[in-house]
Design an enzyme around this catalytic site. Sequence first.
Site, short mmCIF file in Angstrom:
data_model
loop_
_atom_site.label_atom_id
_atom_site.label_comp_id
_atom_site.label_asym_id
_atom_site.label_seq_id
_atom_site.Cartn_x
_atom_site.Cartn_y
_atom_site.Cartn_z
N ARG A 57 0.81 -1.22 0.00
CA ARG A 57 0.00 0.00 0.00
C ARG A 57 0.85 1.27 0.00
O ARG A 57 0.39 2.34 -0.41
CB ARG A 57 -0.94 -0.02 1.22
CG ARG A 57 -1.94 1.09 1.18
CD ARG A 57 -2.86 1.24 2.40
NE ARG A 57 -2.97 0.14 3.31
CZ ARG A 57 -2.47 0.15 4.56
NH1 ARG A 57 -1.77 1.19 5.00
NH2 ARG A 57 -2.64 -0.88 5.34
N TYR A 110 -16.64 19.74 -10.85
CA TYR A 110 -17.13 18.39 -11.11
C TYR A 110 -18.19 18.02 -10.05
O TYR A 110 -17.94 18.15 -8.85
CB TYR A 110 -15.92 17.45 -11.04
CG TYR A 110 -16.21 15.99 -11.30
CD1 TYR A 110 -16.74 15.56 -12.51
CD2 TYR A 110 -15.90 15.03 -10.34
CE1 TYR A 110 -16.97 14.22 -12.76
CE2 TYR A 110 -16.13 13.68 -10.58
CZ TYR A 110 -16.67 13.28 -11.78
OH TYR A 110 -16.89 11.94 -12.02
C1 LIG Z 1 -14.15 12.12 -14.41
C2 LIG Z 1 -13.69 13.27 -13.62
C3 LIG Z 1 -13.29 13.10 -12.30
C4 LIG Z 1 -13.41 11.80 -11.59
O1 LIG Z 1 -12.60 10.80 -12.13
P1 LIG Z 1 -13.00 9.26 -11.87
O2 LIG Z 1 -11.75 8.53 -12.19
O3 LIG Z 1 -14.15 8.98 -12.77
O4 LIG Z 1 -13.38 9.14 -10.42
C5 LIG Z 1 -12.82 14.21 -11.63
N1 LIG Z 1 -12.77 15.41 -12.21
C6 LIG Z 1 -13.15 15.60 -13.47
C7 LIG Z 1 -13.05 16.96 -14.06
C8 LIG Z 1 -13.63 14.54 -14.22
O5 LIG Z 1 -14.04 14.76 -15.47
#
Ligand SMILES: *Cc1c(COP(=O)(O)O)cnc(C)c1O
Length: 391
Positions: A57, A110
């Site tokens: 880890r 997001y």
């Molecule tokens: C998709 C996305 C995330 C999250 O990524 P995941 O790997 O799907 O958890 C975070 N920020 C932005 C701007 C994204 O487009």
Amino acid sequence: MRDETKVVHAGRHPEEFEGAVNPPVYHVSTVLSPDLADWEQKKKDYAADRPGMYYGRHGTPTLNALQEAIATLEGGYRTLLFPSGLAACAGAILTCAKAGDHILISDSAYGPTRRVGTRFLKRFGITAEFYDPLIGGGIQALLRPNTSVIVVEAPGSLTFEMQDIPAIAEAAHRRGAMVVMDNTWATPLYFKPFEHGVDLSVQAATKYIVGHSDAMVGAVTATKEAWPKLRETHIDLGQTAGPDDVYLAQRGLRTMATRLRQHWESALALAEWVSRQPEVERVLYPALGTDPGHAVWKRDFLGASGLFGVVLKSVSHDAFAALIDGLELYGIGASWGGFESLVMPFDPREVRGATRWPDTGPCFRIHAGLESLDDLLADMDAGFKRLRAVT
Ligand SMILES: *Cc1c(COP(=O)(O)O)cnc(C)c1O
């Protein structure tokens, strides 16, 4: 060395792996010590944040390779990996915030990151407030004595507003607050967060770094000052990322500069074409000369990726469905950054707190993939013809 070269070479150490071009995939939890002295030394090295493998880890050569490459490209001190982009967003915020704090989140951040602020952190006595993404230096007026973090994202998720990151960072630092940036859209190739005042930069490596829609990885890169707290948080939350996914991410990274150029070129051509259609209210893409964020994009960014938004004029749901449903090359789905083109319908009014979304027409997001631009244009043209036939 230019970024195109760094993308190919950063983090790779073939000499350590009998010449293998890519780092081997270490599937490991237990790391054995030959004797007590070695065990004690490993523990000491780990406590002092020195290199070495002590427990799965806590890092392996597979993870180190990608971390080193991302840190080099972002221009930060060091990077840690998380199992997803969202885990990285949450990890970065948790690095800076404590009970009783006030944090500011861009209204264009997001969606799931917004929820970390309003739902998860609320349980720990942290107040999240949304702010107008276009606020710039005016953010000063929102800073409270207990404001510890400002979350920025440029351009914003779904709505693509450009933020004045240097102005926000300056106001934040004057008051001792940290700036956490989601730098996924630009990737470390097209925006250099640490040259613009960011303290912690997040990559959803799931998107362009992986590049093939087949693995999920997140990364947080920190300044030297923010590093100890990031490392501590990462350790305390037990974060790591799966070796196979990390391997795919480092493999995807090697071609990212080349892929991104094509995503940019096709997205720009598509965005220009779409913006000329009479049923389109506006296109949300800062690389377009007509975009309200174009000047800031030109000032601070080095390129544009393949993701942009389209706001239609008020058309019926049936007409909208006629456009979307017959598309042959654009899949309907979440996420982006892979080789394939996508569309995703969205309603910005569902994710607003501090600002009002002015338009009522349906919206969709386009990810321009690596297919022939002519084919992508023809498929979209057929979509608009179907929409017109229903209207
Ligand atoms: C998709 C996305 C995330 C999250 O990524 P995941 O790997 O799907 O958890 C975070 N920020 C932005 C701007 C994204 O487009």
